[in-house]
Write a protein that holds these residues in place. Structure first.
Motif, short mmCIF file in Angstrom:
data_model
loop_
_atom_site.label_atom_id
_atom_site.label_comp_id
_atom_site.label_asym_id
_atom_site.label_seq_id
_atom_site.Cartn_x
_atom_site.Cartn_y
_atom_site.Cartn_z
N ALA A 156 0.83 -1.21 0.00
CA ALA A 156 0.00 0.00 0.00
C ALA A 156 0.86 1.26 0.00
CB ALA A 156 -0.93 0.00 1.21
N ARG A 157 1.96 1.24 0.75
CA ARG A 157 2.84 2.41 0.78
C ARG A 157 3.48 2.64 -0.59
NH1 ARG A 157 4.39 -0.21 5.70
NH2 ARG A 157 3.31 0.75 7.46
N ALA A 158 3.86 1.55 -1.26
CA ALA A 158 4.45 1.69 -2.59
C ALA A 158 3.43 2.26 -3.58
CB ALA A 158 4.96 0.33 -3.07
N ILE A 159 2.19 1.78 -3.51
CA ILE A 159 1.14 2.32 -4.37
C ILE A 159 0.93 3.79 -4.08
CG2 ILE A 159 -1.33 2.20 -4.92
CD1 ILE A 159 -1.19 -0.82 -4.37
N HIS A 160 0.92 4.13 -2.80
CA HIS A 160 0.72 5.52 -2.40
C HIS A 160 1.80 6.43 -2.99
CE1 HIS A 160 -0.46 8.93 0.02
NE2 HIS A 160 0.71 8.96 0.62
N GLU A 161 3.04 5.99 -2.91
CA GLU A 161 4.13 6.80 -3.45
C GLU A 161 3.99 6.97 -4.96
OE1 GLU A 161 7.80 5.05 -2.29
OE2 GLU A 161 7.46 5.34 -0.14
N THR A 162 3.61 5.90 -5.66
CA THR A 162 3.42 5.99 -7.11
C THR A 162 2.30 6.95 -7.46
OG1 THR A 162 4.21 3.73 -7.44
CG2 THR A 162 2.87 4.67 -9.20
N GLU A 163 1.18 6.85 -6.74
CA GLU A 163 0.04 7.72 -7.03
C GLU A 163 0.33 9.18 -6.71
OE1 GLU A 163 -3.44 6.19 -5.13
OE2 GLU A 163 -3.69 4.60 -6.63
N ARG A 164 1.07 9.44 -5.62
CA ARG A 164 1.40 10.83 -5.29
C ARG A 164 2.29 11.44 -6.38
NH1 ARG A 164 -2.36 12.35 -4.01
NH2 ARG A 164 -3.08 10.28 -4.52
N GLU A 165 3.21 10.62 -6.91
CA GLU A 165 4.07 11.10 -7.98
C GLU A 165 3.24 11.37 -9.24
OE1 GLU A 165 7.33 12.25 -10.34
OE2 GLU A 165 6.91 12.29 -8.18
N GLN A 166 2.29 10.48 -9.53
CA GLN A 166 1.42 10.69 -10.68
C GLN A 166 0.60 11.98 -10.51
OE1 GLN A 166 -0.54 6.86 -10.51
NE2 GLN A 166 0.47 6.19 -12.39
N ALA A 167 0.09 12.21 -9.31
CA ALA A 167 -0.68 13.43 -9.06
C ALA A 167 0.20 14.66 -9.22
CB ALA A 167 -1.28 13.38 -7.66
N ARG A 179 2.78 15.01 -11.12
CA ARG A 179 3.06 15.21 -12.54
C ARG A 179 1.85 15.76 -13.29
NH1 ARG A 179 5.68 9.48 -13.95
NH2 ARG A 179 5.64 10.28 -16.10
N ILE A 180 0.64 15.34 -12.91
CA ILE A 180 -0.55 15.93 -13.51
C ILE A 180 -0.62 17.42 -13.20
CG2 ILE A 180 -3.09 15.98 -13.44
CD1 ILE A 180 -3.02 12.95 -12.94
N ALA A 181 -0.38 17.77 -11.94
CA ALA A 181 -0.41 19.18 -11.55
C ALA A 181 0.64 19.99 -12.31
CB ALA A 181 -0.19 19.30 -10.04
N ALA A 182 1.74 19.33 -12.70
CA ALA A 182 2.81 20.02 -13.44
C ALA A 182 2.54 20.07 -14.93
CB ALA A 182 4.14 19.33 -13.17
N GLY A 183 1.43 19.47 -15.39
CA GLY A 183 1.05 19.57 -16.79
C GLY A 183 1.19 18.31 -17.61
N GLU A 184 1.67 17.21 -17.00
CA GLU A 184 1.80 15.94 -17.71
C GLU A 184 0.55 15.10 -17.45
OE1 GLU A 184 4.82 12.11 -18.12
OE2 GLU A 184 5.18 13.64 -16.60
N THR A 185 -0.30 14.94 -18.46
CA THR A 185 -1.58 14.28 -18.26
C THR A 185 -1.39 12.81 -17.88
OG1 THR A 185 -1.86 13.51 -20.54
CG2 THR A 185 -2.59 15.77 -20.02
N LEU A 186 -2.43 12.24 -17.29
CA LEU A 186 -2.38 10.84 -16.93
C LEU A 186 -2.28 9.97 -18.18
CD1 LEU A 186 -2.42 9.06 -14.43
CD2 LEU A 186 -4.90 8.92 -14.63
N ARG A 187 -2.88 10.42 -19.27
CA ARG A 187 -2.76 9.66 -20.52
C ARG A 187 -1.31 9.61 -20.99
NH1 ARG A 187 -6.46 13.28 -23.75
NH2 ARG A 187 -5.95 14.61 -21.96
N GLN A 188 -0.60 10.71 -20.82
CA GLN A 188 0.81 10.71 -21.19
C GLN A 188 1.62 9.82 -20.25
OE1 GLN A 188 1.25 14.98 -20.88
NE2 GLN A 188 1.46 15.22 -23.10
N GLN A 189 1.36 9.94 -18.98
CA GLN A 189 2.10 9.14 -17.99
C GLN A 189 1.90 7.65 -18.21
OE1 GLN A 189 1.80 10.29 -13.82
NE2 GLN A 189 0.93 12.25 -14.45
#
Length: 226
Positions: free
Chosen positions: A172-183, A185-195
């Protein structure tokens, strides 16, 4: 609660799926009396038969930090706990209560502040005293025991086998870290589709209709589906 940290029930549920641990979730609708309440700890299971004495017995055997998990069969015709029950829980060091059923004294429970999760409120208490039996404690379709851990927050309630909790929480902690990084990157302008290289996924699916998005995410290291 310390070992769960800031993890949420959705993260732990996804981790159960990824780790191959049977997913045991309380029925939808079991929610905190006050939004924002959360609790985690060892299960102290008890079945309700119409009288408060079962709770007093459970408190006598509980260890500090335990969570009282009450099987009232999901009944909608009576509230099986109220303010005195929860005050006594606090005095016994119980961290919270999860009820497969209803509560009452909502205002008082909010003031007490001990996390309580149930289907909701009803003013009427029990009008019965049933004979005790040896049936296991259940929450919905799931048997729970003192070997389990329980976690509850605004999204609901789930149960973990104590022997695999460390493994599940690490995932769960590993998933959390991955999702926070994805979030981030979205806030920085890299869409989830791109990621998630979604165009690549669509192209491969055209070649192989059996190729799933979950398989794709696992291949590239994403974590949005589990």
């Amino acid at each position: 609660m310390t070992e769960f940290g800031e993890l949420t029930t959705p993260l732990v549920a996804d981790a159960c799926v990824r780790a191959g641990v049977a997913l045991r979730v309380a029925p939808a609708g079991v929610r905190p009396v006050t939004a924002g309440m959360r609790v985690a700890g060892r299960v102290r299971p008890v079945r309700h038969y119409g009288s408060v004495d079962v709770f007093l017995e459970a408190y006598a055997d509980a260890d500090p930090g335990d969570v009282l998990v009450i099987d009232n069969g999901g009944r909608s015709d009576e509230a099986c706990i109220g303010d005195l029950t929860v005050l006594e829980a606090a005095a016994a060091g119980v961290a919270g209560l999860v009820v497969w059923g209803l509560h009452r004294d909502t205002r008082e429970l909010a003031e007490i502040g001990v996390p309580v999760f149930s289907y909701g409120a009803l003013p009427a208490g029990p009008l019965r005293v049933d004979p005790r039996d040896e049936e296991p404690v259940r929450v919905g379709g799931h048997v729970v025991t003192g070997e389990d851990l329980v976690m509850a927050d605004d999204d609901g309630v789930l149960f973990l086998p104590g022997g695999r909790a460390g493994e599940v929480l690490a995932v769960a902690r590993a998933i959390h870290e991955t999702e926070r990084e994805q979030a981030r990157r979205i806030a920085a302008g890299e869409t989830l589709r791109q990621q998630t290289r979604f165009a690549e996924y669509l192209a491969r699916r055209r070649e192989d209709p059996q190729y799933t998005f979950r398989q794709h995410l696992r291949r590239i290291g994403g974590a949005i589906e589990e």
